[in-house]
Motif scaffolding. Structure first.
Motif, PDB file in Angstrom:
ATOM      1  N   ALA A  73      16.279  -7.187   7.470  1.00 23.69           N
ATOM      2  CA  ALA A  73      16.464  -7.503   6.046  1.00 23.69           C
ATOM      3  C   ALA A  73      15.845  -8.861   5.731  1.00 23.69           C
ATOM      4  O   ALA A  73      15.582  -9.674   6.623  1.00 23.69           O
ATOM      5  N   ALA A  74      15.640  -9.094   4.453  1.00 24.17           N
ATOM      6  CA  ALA A  74      15.090 -10.381   4.021  1.00 24.17           C
ATOM      7  C   ALA A  74      16.111 -11.483   4.271  1.00 24.17           C
ATOM      8  O   ALA A  74      17.319 -11.239   4.359  1.00 24.17           O
ATOM      9  N   ARG A  75      15.632 -12.700   4.392  1.00 26.21           N
ATOM     10  CA  ARG A  75      16.531 -13.836   4.605  1.00 26.21           C
ATOM     11  C   ARG A  75      17.430 -14.018   3.397  1.00 26.21           C
ATOM     12  O   ARG A  75      17.069 -13.709   2.259  1.00 26.21           O
ATOM     13  N   LEU A  76      18.634 -14.521   3.649  1.00 25.84           N
ATOM     14  CA  LEU A  76      19.561 -14.757   2.548  1.00 25.84           C
ATOM     15  C   LEU A  76      18.970 -15.788   1.591  1.00 25.84           C
ATOM     16  O   LEU A  76      18.480 -16.830   2.024  1.00 25.84           O
ATOM     17  N   PRO A  77      19.004 -15.507   0.288  1.00 27.97           N
ATOM     18  CA  PRO A  77      18.490 -16.498  -0.674  1.00 27.97           C
ATOM     19  C   PRO A  77      19.357 -17.745  -0.692  1.00 27.97           C
ATOM     20  O   PRO A  77      20.516 -17.730  -0.274  1.00 27.97           O
ATOM     21  N   ARG A  78      18.784 -18.841  -1.159  1.00 27.96           N
ATOM     22  CA  ARG A  78      19.501 -20.121  -1.183  1.00 27.96           C
ATOM     23  C   ARG A  78      20.797 -20.018  -1.995  1.00 27.96           C
ATOM     24  O   ARG A  78      21.815 -20.597  -1.623  1.00 27.96           O
ATOM     25  N   GLN A  79      20.765 -19.266  -3.080  1.00 30.12           N
ATOM     26  CA  GLN A  79      21.956 -19.103  -3.898  1.00 30.12           C
ATOM     27  C   GLN A  79      23.093 -18.482  -3.097  1.00 30.12           C
ATOM     28  O   GLN A  79      24.255 -18.864  -3.234  1.00 30.12           O
ATOM     29  N   ALA A  80      22.739 -17.523  -2.231  1.00 31.72           N
ATOM     30  CA  ALA A  80      23.755 -16.867  -1.414  1.00 31.72           C
ATOM     31  C   ALA A  80      24.409 -17.855  -0.452  1.00 31.72           C
ATOM     32  O   ALA A  80      25.638 -17.870  -0.297  1.00 31.72           O
ATOM     33  N   TRP A  81      23.597 -18.673   0.214  1.00 29.51           N
ATOM     34  CA  TRP A  81      24.154 -19.659   1.146  1.00 29.51           C
ATOM     35  C   TRP A  81      25.069 -20.646   0.427  1.00 29.51           C
ATOM     36  O   TRP A  81      26.105 -21.044   0.949  1.00 29.51           O
ATOM     37  N   MET A  82      24.708 -21.015  -0.798  1.00 30.59           N
ATOM     38  CA  MET A  82      25.518 -21.970  -1.553  1.00 30.59           C
ATOM     39  C   MET A  82      26.861 -21.365  -1.987  1.00 30.59           C
ATOM     40  O   MET A  82      27.852 -22.080  -2.141  1.00 30.59           O
ATOM     41  N   MET A  83      26.878 -20.038  -2.160  1.00 32.36           N
ATOM     42  CA  MET A  83      28.089 -19.371  -2.633  1.00 32.36           C
ATOM     43  C   MET A  83      28.999 -18.902  -1.516  1.00 32.36           C
ATOM     44  O   MET A  83      30.155 -18.549  -1.755  1.00 32.36           O
ATOM     45  N   LEU A  84      28.501 -18.886  -0.280  1.00 34.44           N
ATOM     46  CA  LEU A  84      29.296 -18.363   0.830  1.00 34.44           C
ATOM     47  C   LEU A  84      30.597 -19.137   1.031  1.00 34.44           C
ATOM     48  O   LEU A  84      31.669 -18.539   1.214  1.00 34.44           O
ATOM     49  N   LEU A  85      30.516 -20.469   0.978  1.00 41.66           N
ATOM     50  CA  LEU A  85      31.708 -21.279   1.239  1.00 41.66           C
ATOM     51  C   LEU A  85      32.784 -21.091   0.166  1.00 41.66           C
ATOM     52  O   LEU A  85      33.925 -20.725   0.505  1.00 41.66           O
ATOM     53  N   PRO A  86      32.483 -21.292  -1.119  1.00 36.17           N
ATOM     54  CA  PRO A  86      33.548 -21.133  -2.120  1.00 36.17           C
ATOM     55  C   PRO A  86      34.087 -19.711  -2.200  1.00 36.17           C
ATOM     56  O   PRO A  86      35.301 -19.511  -2.349  1.00 36.17           O
ATOM     57  N   LEU A  87      33.207 -18.713  -2.097  1.00 39.27           N
ATOM     58  CA  LEU A  87      33.678 -17.333  -2.180  1.00 39.27           C
ATOM     59  C   LEU A  87      34.473 -16.928  -0.943  1.00 39.27           C
ATOM     60  O   LEU A  87      35.477 -16.217  -1.035  1.00 39.27           O
TER      61      LEU A  87
END
Length: 308
Positions: A73-87
């Motif tokens: 799969a494609a690499r996780l977008p930057r937005q996804a990495w930023m949202m992983l912690l709060p979510l």
């Protein structure tokens, strides 16, 4: 030609039946979580320690799921990495902590019914945050849900003979459902970019690490190695049968039969918990509780399967 069409029809029917079966097994696994927690609470163990055991045992499988789902799969977008912690903290850390604390005070069935209200909270939050119009049918469904929950609370109030404790427990589980509904709203668009299984795996990894840190900050490390053996067994059972396996089955069921049909099957969850609580924990079962469960299941099914 007609024979080929008949065979194709049979195969499609088998695929749907298998998908529904997977959804039922997933609902049963999630429903059994409360039973394992209540069984473990018969021994000297607190909510954070028990939750830590569950996530420690499940963490290697989450890492494996993240690796498999991300292969090719494609690499996780930057937005996804930023949202992983709060979510991750909102959806699988806070909601789990609040839920486990609530189970110290209320029956497994009441816990499941209150937690099962999360689709109604998603609807209400969507109306408040995104100005989504709520129709008459949805207001009626919400009314059924909260009336049914009230009946279930009344049952626990009478059966447990500890009104204040019941209200405390319901408050904790309600907070858990609220956190989970906010998590679902936050992951709405992210799921489309990352994929449900891959996103769930990474969020569970974040939550697992947060729970382990929480335990280390509030307990001596020795507390993890001095528990009765059955507690470790229940922790492992929760990790495998009520966490990892249901998540995998749920995603496969959605792939086979679609989210709407899976949502309908998942309404069996409170009914399964009601039966397991009576069978395994010898929790009382009254007509009031059965009617309340029916109202909640019907209301949630109406909200979850509403026409887009």
């Amino acid at each position: 030609m007609s024979a080929a069409l008949a065979i194709g029809s049979r195969l499609r029917g088998f695929s749907i039946s298998k998908g529904v079966l997977l959804a039922m097994l997933s609902a049963a696994g999630f429903s059994a979580k409360a039973i394992f927690v209540k069984l473990a609470y018969a021994y000297p163990v607190d909510a954070i320690t028990l939750l830590m055991l569950r996530m420690v045992f499940a963490l290697p499988f989450f890492i494996l799921m993240a690796g498999i789902s991300g292969r090719g799969a494609a690499r996780l977008p930057r937005q996804a990495w930023m949202m992983l912690l709060p979510l991750g903290l909102m959806g699988y850390y806070l909601s789990s902590v609040f839920d486990f604390i609530g189970l110290q005070y209320v029956s497994s069935t009441l816990e499941r019914l209150v937690l099962f209200l999360y689709p109604t909270f998603v609807l209400l939050f969507s109306a408040l945050l995104f100005r989504r119009k709520v129709g008459l049918r949805e207001w009626l469904a919400l009314g059924l849900c909260y009336l049914g929950t009230g009946l279930a609370v009344a049952h626990d109030w009478h059966a447990l003979g500890a009104g204040q404790s019941v209200l405390i427990g319901v408050s904790w589980v309600l907070a858990s459902a609220l956190c989970y509904s906010l998590y679902l709203i936050g992951t709405g668009e992210l799921v489309k970019q990352v994929g449900a299984l891959r996103l769930s795996a990474w969020l569970c990894i974040v939550a697992s690490l947060a729970i382990i840190v929480h335990f280390l900050l509030t307990h001596p490390l020795s507390a993890a190695f001095s528990l009765p053996w059955p507690v470790y067994g229940y922790g492992l059972a929760m990790a495998l049968l009520s966490t990892v396996l249901p998540v995998a089955l749920l995603n496969e069921a959605i792939r086979r039969v679609g989210a709407n049909q899976v949502a309908l099957v998942s309404t069996l969850g409170p009914v399964i918990t009601l039966f397991l609580g009576w069978l395994v924990l010898s929790e009382s079962m009254s007509l009031l509780q059965i009617v309340g469960a029916g109202l909640v299941v019907g209301g949630v099914a109406s909200v979850s399967l509403r026409k887009k």
